[in-house]
Design an enzyme around this catalytic site. Structure first.
Site, PDB file in Angstrom:
ATOM      1  N   SER A   1       0.792  -1.142   0.123  1.00  0.00           N
ATOM      2  CA  SER A   1       0.077  -0.037  -0.149  1.00  0.00           C
ATOM      3  C   SER A   1       0.710   1.225   0.104  1.00  0.00           C
ATOM      4  O   SER A   1       2.070   1.175   0.182  1.00  0.00           O
ATOM      5  CB  SER A   1      -1.064  -0.033   1.165  1.00  0.00           C
ATOM      6  OG  SER A   1      -0.195   0.537   2.352  1.00  0.00           O
ATOM      7  N   LYS A   2       0.142   2.335  -0.382  1.00  0.00           N
ATOM      8  CA  LYS A   2       1.082   3.733  -0.321  1.00  0.00           C
ATOM      9  C   LYS A   2       1.492   3.971   1.121  1.00  0.00           C
ATOM     10  O   LYS A   2       2.585   4.430   1.212  1.00  0.00           O
ATOM     11  CB  LYS A   2      -0.268   4.703  -0.667  1.00  0.00           C
ATOM     12  CG  LYS A   2      -0.198   5.837   0.068  1.00  0.00           C
ATOM     13  CD  LYS A   2      -1.217   6.793  -0.563  1.00  0.00           C
ATOM     14  CE  LYS A   2      -1.600   8.003   0.402  1.00  0.00           C
ATOM     15  NZ  LYS A   2      -2.740   8.915  -0.373  1.00  0.00           N
ATOM     16  N   ARG A   3       0.719   3.719   2.338  1.00  0.00           N
ATOM     17  CA  ARG A   3       1.297   3.519   3.642  1.00  0.00           C
ATOM     18  C   ARG A   3       2.824   3.107   3.663  1.00  0.00           C
ATOM     19  O   ARG A   3       3.471   3.252   4.583  1.00  0.00           O
ATOM     20  CB  ARG A   3       0.258   3.281   4.550  1.00  0.00           C
ATOM     21  CG  ARG A   3      -0.883   4.076   4.449  1.00  0.00           C
ATOM     22  CD  ARG A   3      -0.635   5.439   5.075  1.00  0.00           C
ATOM     23  NE  ARG A   3      -1.510   6.263   5.059  1.00  0.00           N
ATOM     24  CZ  ARG A   3      -1.454   7.561   4.458  1.00  0.00           C
ATOM     25  NH1 ARG A   3      -0.320   8.052   4.410  1.00  0.00           N
ATOM     26  NH2 ARG A   3      -2.445   8.316   3.926  1.00  0.00           N
TER      27      ARG A   3
END
Ligand code: GLU
Length: 506
Positions: free
Chosen positions: A260-262
């Site tokens: 994910s982006k996180r």
């Protein structure tokens, strides 16, 4: 057979995730391999999720990587426009056709009514053959009430009429036969109350209108494909149905769960091709470009996230990928995003780059220190260090010593091999350097070798100290090259200072 036409169809909802770039790459490879067309279509029908600047970002990311489309919003083409927001008339007329053929129907349920139905069913509500009779739509309501609602201009959506008890077959190039029972599928909204199409309608209408032959996209779209197949059937377009290929997920570096982006932010690694500047600083996303990657290295890395050529070869230029790629060699299971591997690919590419291409990166990494340096000197630096960096900014760590004398020395090198008595001997070497006329690696080498012979010293006893003396490190490229790069006067000054520092400390 029809010529291959594939599309990359991102929604402009933010920066393009690395998984999206891989989808674009695989589409591009198939198009180029078959002499077909690669189309960029912007799916911007969801106004709520639209993000300013995202379309430009997508275009820039593709162009940085050299994945140039044949048809796109910018270039136009025979089946444009290529932005869905500019194709509304087409969706409206196609939806009318479905309504006329009774393959779709209008539903007047308000958001509150839908909420009530959901609550009553404890979150298991599905708008389908079992429930539509209880809802307010053109199937359940008497014709007179429908006419009244229409006359009042009551808001309505258009839903796909899904017949129960049927099996939908999807032939997926990567997954083989995938089946869904229509009992699991809801009557998807095709057109919203504001007259805008949903993803499903616009996507299928456009793929058909743009003569798309292969739909290559991420695994997360597989479940939507059942509805898409039903839509092809409803329109009577079965014979034009594209082939489907759903690409495996890209997994976190741990191998567990979807990247994910996180994850990028948490681990300090880029998961986007280009940086994305957001208003809040903590939301800034780092890009591979800004991290100092060669775009070809990124593509090479991405190609392997899912595809396996079945040979030992790992380095593939874009042309070689075009030649070798096959959807049949794409696996089903998730591919782990290994940033170390990405850096390894980058190192391979940087070490093969001509010095002329590296100069701007070296200047940038050392800015403003190298601004005034001659091209010759920068070429020397590039040749000496290009196999020693994994990303462009690392040129700074490697080359800073050229501009700044070391303020500390590598203690291990000083202690382990340095013997106090050698200090005197070493001064003799510096004397011979003084007397040397031409300061080039070969001559520095002969002088040093002569000194080593006279004093019965080996390479290991001398070279690490030369590096440590001028650069504060025991490692590096050839010590004679480093001395030559630094220049005679500066080298001697630094070696003298080092000897002083070491004799105090030993
Ligand atoms: N607009 C969808 C996306 O954002 C396209 C999915 C597809 O390729 O059909 O990925």
């Amino acid at each position: 057979m029809n010529p291959v036409r594939v599309r990359f169809a991102p929604s402009p909802t933010g920066a393009l995730h690395i998984g999206g770039l891989r989808t674009a790459l695989y589409n591009y490879l198939l198009a180029r391999q078959t002499g077909g067309q690669f189309i960029l279509r912007i799916e911007d029908t969801d106004q709520k999720r639209y993000v300013e600047g995202a379309e430009n970002y997508i275009q820039e990311a593709l162009s940085w990587c050299g994945l140039d489309p044949d048809e796109s919003p910018q270039l136009g083409g025979p089946h444009g426009p290529y932005r869905q927001s500019e194709r509304r008339n087409l969706y409206a007329s196609q939806v009318d056709a479905l309504l006329k053929a009774k393959k779709a129907y209008r539903a007047f349920d308000t958001p509150e009514e839908l909420d009530t139905a959901r609550e009553a069913a404890n979150g298991t509500f599905k708008y389908d053959a079992a429930t539509r009779g209880r809802m307010r739509n053109t199937i359940s309501l008497p014709a007179s009430e429908v006419s009244q609602l229409e006359a009042q201009g009551a808001p309505s959506v258009v839903r796909l009429l899904v017949e129960p008890g049927q099996t939908v077959h999807i032939k997926d190039i990567i997954r083989g036969d995938v089946t869904f029972s229509t009992d699991e599928l809801d009557d998807k909204v095709l057109m919203k109350a504001d007259g805008l199409p949903t993803y499903h309608l616009a996507n299928v209408v456009d793929d058909h209108d743009m003569r798309i032959t292969h739909v290559i996209r991420g695994e997360e779209w597989l479940s939507s494909t059942a509805h898409h197949v039903l839509l092809y059937q409803a329109f009577g377009w079965e014979s034009d149905m594209p082939s489907f290929a759903h690409l495996p997920l890209i997994l976190k570096p741990t191998g567990k769960g979807k990247l994910s982006k996180r994850d990028g932010q948490k681990l300090g690694i880029p998961v986007f091709p280009l940086s994305w500047d957001s208003k809040s600083a903590e939301d800034r996303l780092e890009g591979f470009r800004e991290r100092g990657f060669h775009p070809q290295a990124l593509l090479n890395f991405l190609a392997f996230l899912g595809w396996n050529p079945g040979t030992e070869q790992e380095i593939f230029s874009l042309e070689e990928l075009v030649e070798a790629f096959s959807l049949g060699q794409v696996g089903k299971s998730g591919a782990r995003f290994d940033f170390d591997k990405a850096q390894w690919f980058n190192q391979q590419y940087i070490s093969e780059q001509p010095a002329s291409e590296l100069i701007p990166h070296i200047r940038k990494a050392l800015s403003p220190l190298a601004d005034e340096d001659s091209t010759d000197r920068l070429v020397q630096m590039a040749e000496l260090y290009k196999s020693r960096v994994k990303t462009y900014p690392e040129f700074r760590d490697q080359l800073l010593y050229v501009y700044q004398a070391p303020s500390t020395y590598d203690e291990k090198t000083v202690r382990k091999k340095w013997k106090g008595k050698v200090v005197d001997v070493f001064s003799k070497l510096i004397d011979s350097y003084h007397n040397q006329s031409e300061w080039i690696p070969d001559h520095i080498k002969s002088t040093t070798l002569a000194f080593m012979e006279q004093n019965e010293l080996g390479f290991g006893q001398v070279l690490p100290h030369l590096r440590n003396g001028i650069a504060g490190t025991g490692n590096g490229p050839g010590a004679f090259d480093m001395l030559a790069l630094l220049g005679k006067d500066e080298s001697i000054l630094r070696l003298e200072a080092a000897i002083k520092a070491w004799s105090i400390n030993t």
